[in-house]
Design an enzyme around this catalytic site. Sequence first.
Site, short mmCIF file in Angstrom:
data_model
loop_
_atom_site.label_atom_id
_atom_site.label_comp_id
_atom_site.label_asym_id
_atom_site.label_seq_id
_atom_site.Cartn_x
_atom_site.Cartn_y
_atom_site.Cartn_z
N LYS A 24 28.57 43.92 -20.71
CA LYS A 24 29.67 44.85 -20.39
C LYS A 24 29.47 45.45 -18.99
O LYS A 24 30.39 45.48 -18.19
CB LYS A 24 29.73 45.98 -21.43
N ARG A 99 33.30 54.08 -28.62
CA ARG A 99 32.39 53.40 -29.55
C ARG A 99 32.58 53.82 -30.98
O ARG A 99 31.91 53.29 -31.87
CB ARG A 99 30.94 53.73 -29.21
N ARG A 138 15.91 42.66 -18.77
CA ARG A 138 16.84 43.38 -17.88
C ARG A 138 16.11 44.34 -16.94
O ARG A 138 15.18 45.04 -17.32
CB ARG A 138 17.82 44.20 -18.72
N ARG A 171 14.73 49.83 -18.71
CA ARG A 171 15.19 50.97 -19.49
C ARG A 171 14.28 51.22 -20.69
O ARG A 171 13.93 50.27 -21.40
CB ARG A 171 16.63 50.72 -19.98
N ARG A 182 19.89 50.02 -31.94
CA ARG A 182 21.18 50.02 -31.21
C ARG A 182 22.13 48.99 -31.82
O ARG A 182 23.33 49.22 -31.94
CB ARG A 182 20.95 49.73 -29.72
#
Length: 226
Positions: A24, A99, A138, A171, A182
């Site tokens: 996203k 969300r 990431r 992160r 998550r």
Amino acid sequence: MESGQASRGQFVIVIMMGPPGAGKGTQAQRVAERLGLAHLATGDLFREAMARHTELGRQAESYVKRGEYVPDQITLGLVRERLSQPDAQAGAILDGFPRTLEQARGLDRLLAEKGATVDKVVYLDVPEAELARRLGGRWTCRRCQAVYHEVFNPPKTPSVCDVCGGELYQRPDDTPAVVQRRLEVYHQQTAPLVQRYDAAGLLVRVRGDLSPDEVTEAVLRAIGDW
Ligand code: AP5
């Protein structure tokens, strides 16, 4: 919409949906730039507030760390404020918002005040096994939030952002245990929104497991099609 800039006088709202790691943020940043819209990423706004130790950051921190959602009223207040900024005059690509059903209803109310509605919802479809691989590799820029992957989309110089030269970091909510949480929260609270927007005729599914450039082109085609 023409595949170029948002047309004058029109407030354009496109929602990017998909599970954690679907791409996203990567796509919203590119598409917002191509269409001349703001990139509104609630996750980025919470991380920025946490890094600056603001009151919002303090309120959000315990939720983000655990992979839980920040309460709806806090999130809606943040979005209202961000959509009133000058760079969002023509509209925005919403990344990671709404969300929950309550957030979606809140967004509808907020847009109604501006005489606008949601124009399109792009759902990035990525097989679940791929998501953990993406999040594990990431790297994100501390300064401009640009996103990289050590294998799939590496920066030209390790640990340095191609865009602004900022430092890249991993992160803290990308650890396997928090990623698992998550994903659970996503399935419980956000998956029902996919049905809501599908029933409203606003949802377009795009394959998110192609190369980032191919996905961008597919997203632009989907948005240009209304
Ligand atoms: P947020 O930051 O929004 O996290 P998320 O939804 O879990 O999504 P991610 O940022 O992890 O993934 P992404 O889909 O953006 O993928 P990306 O482009 O980075 O939210 C974090 C937290 O904030 C939440 O858990 C919650 O606590 C809170 N929060 C945020 N919004 C909220 C809201 N509305 N309400 C309540 N709480 C909220 O890509 C992932 C990786 O894959 C990267 O390394 C990238 O380089 C790579 N990649 C991308 N595309 C491709 C491709 N096509 N091929 C190969 N690799 C790719």
